[in-house]
Scaffold this motif. Sequence first.
Motif, PDB file in Angstrom:
ATOM      1  N   UNK A  22      15.804   5.071  16.401  1.00 34.94           N
ATOM      2  CA  UNK A  22      14.944   6.046  15.909  1.00 34.94           C
ATOM      3  C   UNK A  22      15.716   7.113  15.009  1.00 34.94           C
ATOM      4  N   UNK A  23      15.516   8.262  15.633  1.00 31.38           N
ATOM      5  CA  UNK A  23      15.938   9.568  14.944  1.00 31.38           C
ATOM      6  C   UNK A  23      17.508   9.504  14.535  1.00 31.38           C
ATOM      7  N   UNK A  24      18.393   9.145  15.451  1.00 32.22           N
ATOM      8  CA  UNK A  24      19.752   9.113  15.448  1.00 32.22           C
ATOM      9  C   UNK A  24      20.091   8.355  14.237  1.00 32.22           C
ATOM     10  N   UNK A  25      19.581   7.057  13.802  1.00 35.58           N
ATOM     11  CA  UNK A  25      20.111   6.132  12.701  1.00 35.58           C
ATOM     12  C   UNK A  25      19.441   6.884  11.408  1.00 35.58           C
ATOM     13  N   UNK A  26      18.155   7.382  11.600  1.00 34.45           N
ATOM     14  CA  UNK A  26      17.707   8.144  10.356  1.00 34.45           C
ATOM     15  C   UNK A  26      18.544   9.074  10.081  1.00 34.45           C
ATOM     16  N   UNK A  27      19.085  10.066  10.758  1.00 32.64           N
ATOM     17  CA  UNK A  27      19.966  11.080  10.484  1.00 32.64           C
ATOM     18  C   UNK A  27      21.346  10.868   9.872  1.00 32.64           C
ATOM     19  N   UNK A  67      16.503  18.557  13.033  1.00 29.94           N
ATOM     20  CA  UNK A  67      16.012  17.231  12.464  1.00 29.94           C
ATOM     21  C   UNK A  67      14.782  17.110  12.965  1.00 29.94           C
ATOM     22  N   UNK A  68      14.372  17.328  14.232  1.00 30.70           N
ATOM     23  CA  UNK A  68      13.168  16.915  14.608  1.00 30.70           C
ATOM     24  C   UNK A  68      12.030  17.620  13.715  1.00 30.70           C
ATOM     25  N   UNK A  69      12.283  18.811  13.154  1.00 32.96           N
ATOM     26  CA  UNK A  69      11.517  19.474  12.663  1.00 32.96           C
ATOM     27  C   UNK A  69      11.307  19.179  11.171  1.00 32.96           C
TER      28      UNK A  69
END
Length: 187
Positions: A22-27, A67-69
Amino acid sequence: MSETMAKAGQPPDVEREVEATGLAAEFEQIYRAHVPHVTAYFARRTADPQAVADLTADTFVQAITSFTTFDPARGSPRSWLYGIARRVFAQHCEWVSRGQDVAKRLAGRRELDIDEAAELVVRIDAEREGRALFDGMAALTPADREAVELVDIVGLERKEAAEALASPRVRCGSGCSGSEQVAEKRR
């Protein structure tokens, strides 16, 4: 199973990868795509390799913590990162003017090793022409200088520059560069 797809409002420069991480790979994807550009942004502002490394790191620390925002419908990752980089540099300038940069550096910052410093010196040298151009724009207002840099040097679209500057003043008209827009605005 990994599936790559562009999300609505997402520019083609960074595709969002949909997978278990999820977010870790995206970032990580955004980081890898933009770290050289953020480094170059700071290399145009200072010839100190340690400052370039610190400012780049500070930008990505702030980016990952917020990043979540991040909302791709409101702007591209590139313009979002340049907006963060602008704030990081403004804070750095304020600290330097107050003499607080020394305390900040001594408070747990890792000094660059020789190879890292040498690599940054090469990157800083590559931005010498951009720094000279940036210095040559001294007669412009700070907002105009930043708009010209983001459009003409960095290569952002005018809309992305406006997002990075958080300013609707940067017009998104077609057919002219940021420097032409500044000249047009002064007429």
